[in-house]
Design an enzyme around this catalytic site. Structure first.
Site, PDB file in Angstrom:
ATOM      1  N   ARG A  92      13.416  11.418  18.750  1.00 39.23           N
ATOM      2  CA  ARG A  92      11.991  11.565  19.122  1.00 39.23           C
ATOM      3  C   ARG A  92      11.197  12.468  18.195  1.00 39.23           C
ATOM      4  O   ARG A  92      10.151  13.002  18.564  1.00 39.23           O
ATOM      5  CB  ARG A  92      11.845  12.048  20.560  1.00 39.23           C
TER       6      ARG A  92
ATOM      7  N   LYS B 151       0.522   8.975   7.697  1.00 37.75           N
ATOM      8  CA  LYS B 151       0.779   7.578   8.059  1.00 37.75           C
ATOM      9  C   LYS B 151       2.158   7.201   7.549  1.00 37.75           C
ATOM     10  O   LYS B 151       2.454   7.360   6.367  1.00 37.75           O
ATOM     11  CB  LYS B 151      -0.245   6.651   7.404  1.00 37.75           C
TER      12      LYS B 151
ATOM     13  N   GLU C  86      -6.531   4.882  -6.918  1.00 36.63           N
ATOM     14  CA  GLU C  86      -6.791   5.674  -5.705  1.00 36.63           C
ATOM     15  C   GLU C  86      -7.538   6.970  -6.063  1.00 36.63           C
ATOM     16  O   GLU C  86      -8.366   7.447  -5.296  1.00 36.63           O
ATOM     17  CB  GLU C  86      -5.491   5.991  -4.961  1.00 36.63           C
TER      18      GLU C  86
ATOM     19  N   GLU D 168      -7.737   7.740  12.278  1.00 33.54           N
ATOM     20  CA  GLU D 168      -8.603   6.667  11.784  1.00 33.54           C
ATOM     21  C   GLU D 168      -9.463   6.024  12.863  1.00 33.54           C
ATOM     22  O   GLU D 168      -9.434   4.824  13.084  1.00 33.54           O
ATOM     23  CB  GLU D 168      -7.764   5.596  11.050  1.00 33.54           C
TER      24      GLU D 168
ATOM     25  N   ARG E 267     -12.045   8.175   8.339  1.00 31.62           N
ATOM     26  CA  ARG E 267     -10.844   7.868   7.554  1.00 31.62           C
ATOM     27  C   ARG E 267     -10.892   6.435   7.014  1.00 31.62           C
ATOM     28  O   ARG E 267     -10.273   6.127   5.997  1.00 31.62           O
ATOM     29  CB  ARG E 267      -9.573   8.096   8.400  1.00 31.62           C
TER      30      ARG E 267
ATOM     31  N   ASN F  53     -10.480   3.215   2.719  1.00 27.77           N
ATOM     32  CA  ASN F  53     -10.134   1.824   2.445  1.00 27.77           C
ATOM     33  C   ASN F  53     -11.105   1.147   1.485  1.00 27.77           C
ATOM     34  O   ASN F  53     -11.102  -0.080   1.375  1.00 27.77           O
ATOM     35  CB  ASN F  53     -10.074   1.030   3.755  1.00 27.77           C
TER      36      ASN F  53
ATOM     37  N   HIS G 297     -10.045  -1.876  -0.417  1.00 29.97           N
ATOM     38  CA  HIS G 297      -8.766  -2.307   0.133  1.00 29.97           C
ATOM     39  C   HIS G 297      -8.832  -3.648   0.867  1.00 29.97           C
ATOM     40  O   HIS G 297      -7.823  -4.339   0.951  1.00 29.97           O
ATOM     41  CB  HIS G 297      -8.182  -1.235   1.057  1.00 29.97           C
TER      42      HIS G 297
ATOM     43  N   HIS H 290      -6.261  -5.971  -0.432  1.00 23.59           N
ATOM     44  CA  HIS H 290      -5.159  -6.498   0.385  1.00 23.59           C
ATOM     45  C   HIS H 290      -5.131  -8.019   0.336  1.00 23.59           C
ATOM     46  O   HIS H 290      -4.060  -8.635   0.335  1.00 23.59           O
ATOM     47  CB  HIS H 290      -5.292  -6.048   1.846  1.00 23.59           C
TER      48      HIS H 290
ATOM     49  N   HIS I 144      -0.365  -2.700  -5.759  1.00 29.51           N
ATOM     50  CA  HIS I 144      -1.393  -2.328  -4.794  1.00 29.51           C
ATOM     51  C   HIS I 144      -2.617  -1.712  -5.493  1.00 29.51           C
ATOM     52  O   HIS I 144      -3.750  -2.126  -5.262  1.00 29.51           O
ATOM     53  CB  HIS I 144      -0.799  -1.346  -3.785  1.00 29.51           C
TER      54      HIS I 144
HETATM   55  N1  NAD Z   1       1.194   6.198   4.117  1.00 26.73           N
HETATM   56  C1  NAD Z   1       0.054   6.009   3.506  1.00 26.73           C
HETATM   57  O1  NAD Z   1      -0.977   6.578   3.838  1.00 26.73           O
HETATM   58  C2  NAD Z   1       0.036   5.073   2.331  1.00 26.73           C
HETATM   59  C3  NAD Z   1      -1.072   5.058   1.483  1.00 26.73           C
HETATM   60  C4  NAD Z   1      -1.033   4.244   0.364  1.00 26.73           C
HETATM   61  C5  NAD Z   1       0.085   3.470   0.106  1.00 26.73           C
HETATM   62  N2  NAD Z   1       1.139   3.493   0.958  1.00 26.73           N
HETATM   63  C6  NAD Z   1       2.344   2.701   0.702  1.00 26.73           C
HETATM   64  O2  NAD Z   1       2.947   3.178  -0.477  1.00 26.73           O
HETATM   65  C7  NAD Z   1       3.675   2.122  -1.091  1.00 26.73           C
HETATM   66  C8  NAD Z   1       3.375   2.105  -2.561  1.00 26.73           C
HETATM   67  O3  NAD Z   1       3.769   3.317  -3.120  1.00 26.73           O
HETATM   68  P1  NAD Z   1       4.094   3.459  -4.674  1.00 26.73           P
HETATM   69  O4  NAD Z   1       2.975   2.894  -5.452  1.00 26.73           O
HETATM   70  O5  NAD Z   1       4.509   4.843  -4.900  1.00 26.73           O
HETATM   71  O6  NAD Z   1       5.294   2.408  -4.868  1.00 26.73           O
HETATM   72  P2  NAD Z   1       6.881   2.582  -4.905  1.00 26.73           P
HETATM   73  O7  NAD Z   1       7.353   3.564  -3.939  1.00 26.73           O
HETATM   74  O8  NAD Z   1       7.435   1.202  -4.821  1.00 26.73           O
HETATM   75  O9  NAD Z   1       7.118   3.140  -6.384  1.00 26.73           O
HETATM   76  C9  NAD Z   1       6.798   2.343  -7.485  1.00 26.73           C
HETATM   77  C10 NAD Z   1       7.996   2.212  -8.442  1.00 26.73           C
HETATM   78  O10 NAD Z   1       8.162   3.411  -9.193  1.00 26.73           O
HETATM   79  C11 NAD Z   1       9.495   3.887  -9.071  1.00 26.73           C
HETATM   80  N3  NAD Z   1       9.410   5.324  -9.244  1.00 26.73           N
HETATM   81  C12 NAD Z   1       9.023   6.256  -8.336  1.00 26.73           C
HETATM   82  N4  NAD Z   1       8.910   7.438  -8.924  1.00 26.73           N
HETATM   83  C13 NAD Z   1       9.244   7.279 -10.226  1.00 26.73           C
HETATM   84  C14 NAD Z   1       9.287   8.148 -11.330  1.00 26.73           C
HETATM   85  N5  NAD Z   1       8.908   9.419 -11.221  1.00 26.73           N
HETATM   86  N6  NAD Z   1       9.684   7.654 -12.516  1.00 26.73           N
HETATM   87  C15 NAD Z   1      10.014   6.345 -12.644  1.00 26.73           C
HETATM   88  N7  NAD Z   1       9.954   5.465 -11.640  1.00 26.73           N
HETATM   89  C16 NAD Z   1       9.567   5.935 -10.438  1.00 26.73           C
HETATM   90  C17 NAD Z   1       9.926   3.404  -7.730  1.00 26.73           C
HETATM   91  O11 NAD Z   1      11.324   3.417  -7.592  1.00 26.73           O
HETATM   92  C18 NAD Z   1       9.319   2.003  -7.722  1.00 26.73           C
HETATM   93  O12 NAD Z   1      10.110   1.127  -8.490  1.00 26.73           O
HETATM   94  C19 NAD Z   1       3.298   0.854  -0.364  1.00 26.73           C
HETATM   95  O13 NAD Z   1       4.347   0.462   0.476  1.00 26.73           O
HETATM   96  C20 NAD Z   1       2.074   1.264   0.450  1.00 26.73           C
HETATM   97  O14 NAD Z   1       1.956   0.531   1.641  1.00 26.73           O
HETATM   98  C21 NAD Z   1       1.125   4.284   2.054  1.00 26.73           C
HETATM   99 ZN    ZN Z   2      -4.353   2.212  -1.259  1.00 21.78          ZN
END
Ligand code: NAD
Ligand code: ZN
Length: 371
Positions: A129, A151, A193, A245, A249, A253, A256, A260, A273
């Site tokens: 939990r 999130k 971003e 949100e 918040r 987006n 987005h 998306h 993304h």
């Molecule tokens: N929680 C939130 O508020 C929120 C906001 C925006 C995005 N997201 C989520 O985040 C995800 C995207 O995140 P991302 O863009 O970091 O993608 P990711 O986590 O897939 O990382 C991108 C790639 O880079 C690699 N990588 C990570 N760090 C590295 C480094 N220092 N050197 C070399 N390679 C590295 C990873 O292994 C992966 O292959 C999506 O799933 C999205 O939905 C969440």
């Molecule tokens: Zn985003």
């Protein structure tokens, strides 16, 4: 990294759930930033196959420290990729925690990009939990966006991020040196971003980005720290105003809804993304122009900056107006049947708009440039 490298700290003020965000090069090696946030002795670092060989050892070394440590530090190395952001991967985290006999006072540390951060956070939100959780984001996108704000979640076969929870970390440790190993395309995606924050809330920051984009892409340490600090500050402020949100918040987006639609239509991973959001912001600026809110020069400022970051402007040629509309209607940001878009009243001031006339939107989508 030398010991007197620049470092910055900012705080996300959420009452007793407030937490610090530390930013600087070489922070991974400094366990003193993490240790105060551990709930007890049991620590599970969750990372993936790409990031583990690069940074797991230095994080562990920093955490355990030189002297005798009574910490019980375990690690779980998951496969890489957005397609692994599933409940099955989260189950692996829970399995590992149970197999290790970890109790409610354990701490999960997410070492990696947004995929690892979102899954680890969700695992922490549900394990017994809710247990403590620390973010160590290693992509620019996760450093300026996903690691801040609480999130967490996973994808469902029927929709991205459809299963999740709000669960705030105890601390966020942003080591800017990790960006040196990040592929250029991922860096550019993260810059989308960063630009977003300037566009929605901060005209000064936007001008600063215009002046410094080239040097940022060269990974100038001091500029990176500033860009991440300013981005996190804006995100933190918005999150504090509206944690779950209900209102402001939603401005995060910007770009987005279009983005998306592109990501989903093109298949996740084909457009990153951030790339889709880059095009989405160019589209939002262009639609804001049609509504008479931005002028041509302002739209040009937006597109010039996006291009300077290396982001694509044109929408995919495979997507006609109908494809956009259909995908956008499925977006979970639409609370009822109305299409909600985040648009720009002016640069540095975004708003949620849910009464764009359908014919205007349709015409806009037909006319918008394609690849
Ligand atoms: N929680 C939130 O508020 C929120 C906001 C925006 C995005 N997201 C989520 O985040 C995800 C995207 O995140 P991302 O863009 O970091 O993608 P990711 O986590 O897939 O990382 C991108 C790639 O880079 C690699 N990588 C990570 N760090 C590295 C480094 N220092 N050197 C070399 N390679 C590295 C990873 O292994 C992966 O292959 C999506 O799933 C999205 O939905 C969440
Ligand atoms: Zn985003």
């Amino acid at each position: 990294m030398n010991a007197d490298s620049p470092r910055k700290t900012l705080s996300v003020d959420l009452g007793e759930r407030s937490y610090p965000i530390h930013i600087g090069p070489g922070l991974l090696d400094d366990g003193s930033l993490l240790r105060p946030h551990l709930a007890g002795r049991q620590v599970m670092i969750v990372t993936n196959e790409t990031v583990a060989p690069l940074y797991l050892e230095s994080l562990k070394r920093g955490l355990i420290g030189g002297a005798e440590s009574d910490l019980d530090v375990r690690e779980l190395i998951l496969p890489d990729g957005e397609h692994t952001k599933t409940l099955a991967s989260v189950e692996r985290i829970w399995d590992a925690l149970l197999a290790a006999g970890f109790n409610r006072r354990c701490t999960l540390i997410a070492l990696g990009g947004g995929v690892i951060g979102d899954m680890t956070g969700y695992a922490a939100a549900c394990y017994q939990r809710g247990v403590a959780f620390i973010q160590v984001p290693t992509t620019l996108l996760s450093q300026v966006d996903s690691s801040v704000g609480g999130k967490t979640g996973v994808n469902h076969p029927r929709g991205k991020n459809m299963i999740g929870a709000f669960w705030q970390p105890r601390a966020v440790l942003i080591d800017t040196a990790t960006l040196k190993s990040l592929p250029a395309r991922e860096l550019t995606a993260g810059l989308a971003e960063v630009i977003k924050y300037g566009l929605i809330r901060d005209l000064d920051f936007l001008a600063w980005l215009e002046a410094n984009m080239a040097a940022l892409r060269e990974l100038d340490d001091a500029l990176l720290i500033d860009a991440i600090l300013r981005s996190c500050t804006i995100k933190a402020r918005v999150v504090v105003e509206d944690e779950t949100e209900q209102g402001v918040r939603a401005l995060l987006n910007l770009g987005h809804t279009f983005g998306h639609a592109i990501e989903a239509h093109q298949g996740y991973g084909n457009w990153l993304h951030g790339e889709a959001v880059g095009t989405g912001m160019a589209m939002a600026a262009s639609l804001s122009r049609r509504l008479g809110w931005l002028d041509d020069d302002e739209v040009t400022r937006v597109t010039t900056l996006l291009e300077a970051a290396g982001l694509p402007l044109a929408a995919p040629s495979e997507m006609d107006a109908e494809a956009f509309i259909e995908r956008m209607r499925l977006d979970k940001k639409n609370l009822d049947s109305r299409l909600r878009l985040v648009l720009l009243r002016t640069l540095g001031d975004a708003c949620v708009h849910d009464d764009t006339p359908p014919t205007l939107l349709d015409e806009f989508l037909r006319d918008y440039p394609r690849t």
